[in-house]
Design a protein around this motif. Structure first.
Motif, PDB file in Angstrom:
ATOM      1  N   SER A 433       0.890  -1.230  -0.066  1.00 27.31           N
ATOM      2  CA  SER A 433       0.087   0.083  -0.089  1.00 27.31           C
ATOM      3  C   SER A 433       0.827   1.287  -0.194  1.00 27.31           C
ATOM      4  N   ASN A 434       2.012   1.154   0.378  1.00 26.80           N
ATOM      5  CA  ASN A 434       3.060   2.263   0.691  1.00 26.80           C
ATOM      6  C   ASN A 434       4.515   1.962   0.360  1.00 26.80           C
ATOM      7  N   GLU A 435       4.679   0.823  -0.351  1.00 28.04           N
ATOM      8  CA  GLU A 435       5.875   0.505  -0.602  1.00 28.04           C
ATOM      9  C   GLU A 435       6.956   0.429   0.341  1.00 28.04           C
ATOM     10  N   LYS A 436       6.573   0.662   1.717  1.00 24.53           N
ATOM     11  CA  LYS A 436       7.524   0.610   2.640  1.00 24.53           C
ATOM     12  C   LYS A 436       8.057  -0.818   3.130  1.00 24.53           C
ATOM     13  N   VAL A 437       9.174  -0.971   3.329  1.00 25.64           N
ATOM     14  CA  VAL A 437       9.824  -2.228   3.685  1.00 25.64           C
ATOM     15  C   VAL A 437       9.898  -2.346   5.312  1.00 25.64           C
ATOM     16  N   PHE A 438       9.317  -3.619   5.537  1.00 25.49           N
ATOM     17  CA  PHE A 438       9.274  -3.753   7.156  1.00 25.49           C
ATOM     18  C   PHE A 438      10.222  -5.370   7.532  1.00 25.49           C
ATOM     19  N   PRO A 439      10.453  -5.432   8.795  1.00 22.52           N
ATOM     20  CA  PRO A 439      10.836  -6.770   9.126  1.00 22.52           C
ATOM     21  C   PRO A 439       9.475  -7.547   8.904  1.00 22.52           C
ATOM     22  N   ALA A 440       9.624  -9.042   8.340  1.00 27.58           N
ATOM     23  CA  ALA A 440       8.494  -9.858   8.293  1.00 27.58           C
ATOM     24  C   ALA A 440       7.848 -10.146   9.374  1.00 27.58           C
ATOM     25  N   ALA A 441       8.548 -10.170  10.432  1.00 25.19           N
ATOM     26  CA  ALA A 441       8.039 -10.824  11.703  1.00 25.19           C
ATOM     27  C   ALA A 441       7.184  -9.775  12.567  1.00 25.19           C
ATOM     28  N   LEU A 442       7.366  -8.406  12.070  1.00 28.32           N
ATOM     29  CA  LEU A 442       6.497  -7.420  12.372  1.00 28.32           C
ATOM     30  C   LEU A 442       5.181  -7.297  11.638  1.00 28.32           C
ATOM     31  N   PHE A 443       5.490  -7.111  10.395  1.00 28.32           N
ATOM     32  CA  PHE A 443       4.548  -6.697   9.195  1.00 28.32           C
ATOM     33  C   PHE A 443       3.566  -7.668   9.175  1.00 28.32           C
ATOM     34  N   LEU A 444       3.811  -9.028   9.177  1.00 24.40           N
ATOM     35  CA  LEU A 444       3.061 -10.313   8.806  1.00 24.40           C
ATOM     36  C   LEU A 444       2.640 -10.987  10.140  1.00 24.40           C
ATOM     37  N   SER A 445       1.646  -9.993  10.792  1.00 22.14           N
ATOM     38  CA  SER A 445       0.962 -10.743  11.885  1.00 22.14           C
ATOM     39  C   SER A 445       0.145 -11.591  11.483  1.00 22.14           C
ATOM     40  N   PRO A 446      -0.437 -12.550  12.524  1.00 26.21           N
ATOM     41  CA  PRO A 446      -1.480 -13.231  12.380  1.00 26.21           C
ATOM     42  C   PRO A 446      -2.590 -12.703  12.010  1.00 26.21           C
ATOM     43  N   GLN A 447      -3.054 -11.518  12.489  1.00 20.03           N
ATOM     44  CA  GLN A 447      -4.266 -11.102  11.963  1.00 20.03           C
ATOM     45  C   GLN A 447      -4.239 -10.713  10.590  1.00 20.03           C
ATOM     46  N   LYS A 448      -3.126 -10.271  10.217  1.00 21.24           N
ATOM     47  CA  LYS A 448      -3.273  -9.971   8.638  1.00 21.24           C
ATOM     48  C   LYS A 448      -3.016 -11.109   7.645  1.00 21.24           C
ATOM     49  N   THR A 449      -2.101 -11.980   8.191  1.00 21.17           N
ATOM     50  CA  THR A 449      -1.967 -13.036   7.158  1.00 21.17           C
ATOM     51  C   THR A 449      -3.205 -14.164   7.167  1.00 21.17           C
ATOM     52  N   ILE A 450      -3.510 -14.496   8.492  1.00 24.73           N
ATOM     53  CA  ILE A 450      -4.412 -15.632   8.649  1.00 24.73           C
ATOM     54  C   ILE A 450      -5.789 -15.075   8.611  1.00 24.73           C
ATOM     55  N   SER A 451      -5.988 -13.730   8.858  1.00 25.52           N
ATOM     56  CA  SER A 451      -7.122 -12.945   8.537  1.00 25.52           C
ATOM     57  C   SER A 451      -8.677 -13.760   9.227  1.00 25.52           C
TER      58      SER A 451
END
Length: 567
Positions: A433-451
Motif C-alpha cells: 500500500s505504501n511500498e515501505k519495507v518492514f521486518p516480516a516478523a513485525l508486518f506479517l502478523s497473524p491478524q494480517k495473514t491468517i485473517s
C-alpha cells in the motif's frame, strides 16, 4: 465407489495424466450462443444488408443467394472489411455486456472454475474445447494460471513437448479471436489438418480423458480422431446428464470409458472437492514427522548427516512457496469465507513438517544452521501482485507467519538470543500500500495473514501440538515462550510505528491499568542484566535498554487501552 471419487484417486496418483474435453454444452450453460446460432445470426445480418428482412432458413437462403455454403470466413468478409472489425463483430457474441455480467451470463461456470482449480493444483494440464469462446482461459487466469493456447494448425504444429507445458488449452474448432480458425460447417468439421490430427493423436494416446458437454453428433473429425486412439492407459470418463447419442455410446464402448450421469458443473466440482479432501487426509503422518525430528536432532548433535537436514529444509521451503494455495487464485469468490477456510486448512496440513523442522533447528541449532532457513522466510512472505479479496490474498503469506512464530518461540524457549533477534529483524517484506519495507516478523502478523477474528489464538492452537509432541515442551513452557515472543513483537512493532493488533496474551492488573503478563519477565531480565542483556547485545532495538523500556511502556499503554475498551 462414486465415479468422481474414483477419478479423484486416479488424478491424485498420476498428476497431469488426464486431459479434459469440453463440448458446446459447457458454454451453452454459461449463456453463450452455440456456433450454429452465431452463424445463423450472421447470415441474417447479411440478408438484411442485401435487403431481405425475413429469412426462415438462413443457411438455405445463403446457399441460394451466393451458390456456396456459408462459412465464417465468407460471412465475416461480407460484414466487416478488416481483421479488427471482424473481431469486434464476433466479440458481441462471445464477450459479456454489462447486462450479461449483472445477470451472470457469458461468465465461467462452476465447471470452468473447478477445472481451473485442478489445473492450478497440477492435477490436469490439458483442456480441449470445441467452443470458440474464452471462458476456460478466463477461469484459468482467475486461478492465477496463464495458459498456452493453440487454436489453429500452425499453433498445433509448433507446440513444445506436451509434458513441458504447465497448462495447454486446445481450441479444436478455432477461437473467435482468430476468425480464420473457426470451423462450423459439415465440410469444415469433416476432417482436420494433419497438424491438428497429430496433436490430438498425442493427447488421446497418452492421456486419460474426462469428457463433458459434447454430444459427438456433429463432429466427425473429432470422433474419428478419438476412434483412431482407443487408449486404455487411463480410464476415461464421460459426463452428461442426458442419455448419450449413438455416436457417443460407440466411442464410450471403444474407449471403455465410464458414463457419469451428471452435468459438468456438478461432476467437475465433485472431483475438485474430492481431491482437496484426499490432500487433507494425505497430510504428514505423525510417525513420519517424529522420524524427521529424530533425524534432525541427530544431525544437529553431530551424530547424523547435517547435509540431509539442510536439503530437507530447503526442499520443504521451496515446496511450500510453490503451493497452489499460495500461488494460484481465484482471488475472488462468492463465498470467500468458505474458500478461505479451505485454503487455510490446506496450508496448515502442508506446512506441518516444515514448522516442526524449523522449530527443531531453531531450538537445537547453531548460527550456521540458522542460515539454512532464515532467509527463505522472505520467499514465503512475498505478496501476490493481484487484485481480489484481501483475506484470500493475504493468506498466501500465512506460511511465513507460521514459520516466524515457530522459529521465534523455539529460539526464545532455548534462550538462543542471536537467533531470536535475527527472526525478529532480518527477513523483510514490503507493504504494497505504501511500498515501505518492514521486518516480516513485525508486518506479517497473524491478524494480517491468517485473517481471522481470533487469528493469534488460532495460530497458538496450531503450534501448541508441534512444541508439545515434537520438542517435548510442557504446556506451561510453551505458553511462556509464546507470550514472551508476542510481547517482543508488540514492542518492536510499536518502535516502527505499526499499530497494535490483537495479541493472544494473558493480562494482569485491574481498573484500567492492565499489562501483558510477560512484561514482568522482561522487566526482571532488564533489572538483572541492563544493557548487557543478550537480547540487547544481539542488537534488538539497536541494543538500547532505554529505547526498549520506552517502547515497552508505550506498548503497555496501548494494550491497557485496548483491554479497557473490550471490557
Amino acid at each position: 465407489m462414486e465415479p468422481h471419487v474414483n477419478l479423484a484417486f486416479s488424478v491424485r496418483a498420476t498428476p497431469g495424466g488426464y486431459a479434459v474435453l469440453l463440448g458446446a454444452g459447457a458454454s451453452i450453460a454459461a449463456g453463450m450462443p452455440s456456433a450454429w446460432d452465431v452463424q445463423q445470426d450472421l447470415i441474417r445480418k447479411v440478408a438484411a444488408a442485401e435487403g431481405t428482412a425475413e429469412v426462415s432458413d438462413p443457411h438455405a437462403w445463403y446457399k441460394e443467394r451466393f451458390d456456396r455454403t456459408a462459412t465464417y470466413d465468407d460471412l465475416l468478409a461480407r460484414l466487416a472489411n478488416t481483421p479488427l472489425e471482424r473481431q469486434g463483430l464476433l466479440r458481441t457474441y462471445f464477450e459479456p455486456s454489462e447486462e450479461d455480467r449483472e445477470e451472470g451470463r457469458k461468465q465461467p461456470t462452476a465447471a470452468h472454475r473447478a477445472i481451473a482449480r485442478l489445473v492450478a493444483a497440477g492435477h490436469v494440464r490439458i483442456v480441449l474445447t470445441t467452443n470458440f469462446d474464452r471462458l476456460m482461459e478466463t477461469a484459468l487466469r482467475e486461478a492465477g494460471v496463464e495458459p498456452v493456447v493453440a487454436a489453429n494448425s500452425d499453433a498445433a504444429a509448433g507446440l513444445a513437448p506436451l509434458h513441458t507445458i504447465k497448462c495447454l488449452v486446445i481450441h479444436v474448432h478455432g477461437d473467435y479471436l482468430d476468425p480464420t480458425s473457426m470451423l462450423n460447417t459439415p465440410a469444415e468439421l469433416k476432417e482436420y489438418t494433419p497438424a491438428v490430427n497429430n496433436l490430438l493423436a498425442r493427447v488421446f494416446a497418452d492421456y486419460g480423458l474426462v469428457i463433458s458437454g459434447w454430444s459427438a453428433a456433429w463432429d466427425p473429425a473429432l470422433r474419428n480422431a478419438l476412434s483412431r486412439c482407443p487408449s486404455r492407459v487411463f480410464t476415461s470418463y464421460w459426463s452428461d446428464p442426458r442419455e448419450l447419442s449413438e455416436h457417443a455410446r460407440s466411442l464410450l464402448t471403444l474407449r471403455q470409458a465410464v458414463y457419469v450421469q451428471a452435468d459438468a458443473d456438478t461432476f467437475f466440482t465433485q472431483v475438485a472437492d474430492a481431491l482437496d479432501a484426499i490432500a487433507e487426509t494425505d497430510r504428514q503422518h505423525p510417525v513420519s514427522i517424529a522420524i524427521a525430528v529424530a533425524t534432525a536432532k541427530r544431525a544437529l548433535s553431530g551424530t547424523g548427516h547435517a547435509i540431509a537436514l539442510h536439503d530437507t529444509l530447503r526442499r520443504e521451503m521451496s515446496r511450500i512457496t510453490a503451493l497452489p494455495a499460495r500461488t494460484s487464485g481465484p482471488w475472488e469468490a462468492a463465498d470467500w469465507s468458505a474458500e478461505h477456510a479451505r485454503r487455510l486448512s490446506a496450508l496448515e496440513a502442508e506446512t506441518e513438517l516444515l514448522l516442526t523442522l524449523v522449530a527443531t533447528t531453531a531450538y537445537w541449532g547453531s548460527r550456521e544452521t540458522d542460515r539454512w532457513w532464515l532467509r527463505e522466510i522472505e520467499q514465503l512472505g512475498a505478496p501476490v501482485l493481484a487484485s481480489g479479496n484481501s483475506a484470500l490474498l493475504n493468506l498466501t503469506q500465512a506460511p511465513a507467519t507460521m514459520v516466524i512464530y515457530s522459529a521465534g518461540i523455539a529460539a526464545l524457549a532455548a534462550e538462543r538470543w542471536h537467533t531470536l533477534v535475527r527472526v525478529l529483524q532480518d527477513p523483510r517484506t514490503k507493504n504494497l500500500s505504501n511500498e515501505k519495507v518492514f521486518p516480516a516478523a513485525l508486518f506479517l502478523s497473524p491478524q494480517k495473514t491468517i485473517s481471522l477474528g481470533n487469528a493469534s489464538e488460532h495460530l497458538h492452537g496450531q503450534l501448541r501440538s508441534v512444541f508439545r509432541e515434537y520438542l517435548a515442551l510442557s504446556d506451561a513452557a510453551f505458553v511462556d515462550a509464546w507470550e514472551r515472543f508476542e510481547l517482543l513483537r508488540l514492542i518492536a512493532r510499536h518502535d516502527v510505528d505499526l499499530r497494535m493488533e490483537e495479541p493472544y496474551i494473558r493480562r494482569t492488573g485491574i481498573l484500567d491499568e492492565y499489562r501483558p503478563a510477560p512484561t514482568t519477565w522482561l522487566k526482571q531480565q532488564l533489572d538483572q542484566h541492563g544493557d548487557l542483556h543478550p537480547l540487547l547485545q544481539e542488537g534488538f532495538l539497536d541494543g538500547s535498554v532505554q529505547l526498549l523500556l520506552t517502547a515497552m511502556e508505550a506498548a503497555e499503554a496501548t494494550y491497557s487501552r485496548w483491554i479497557s475498551e473490550l471490557d
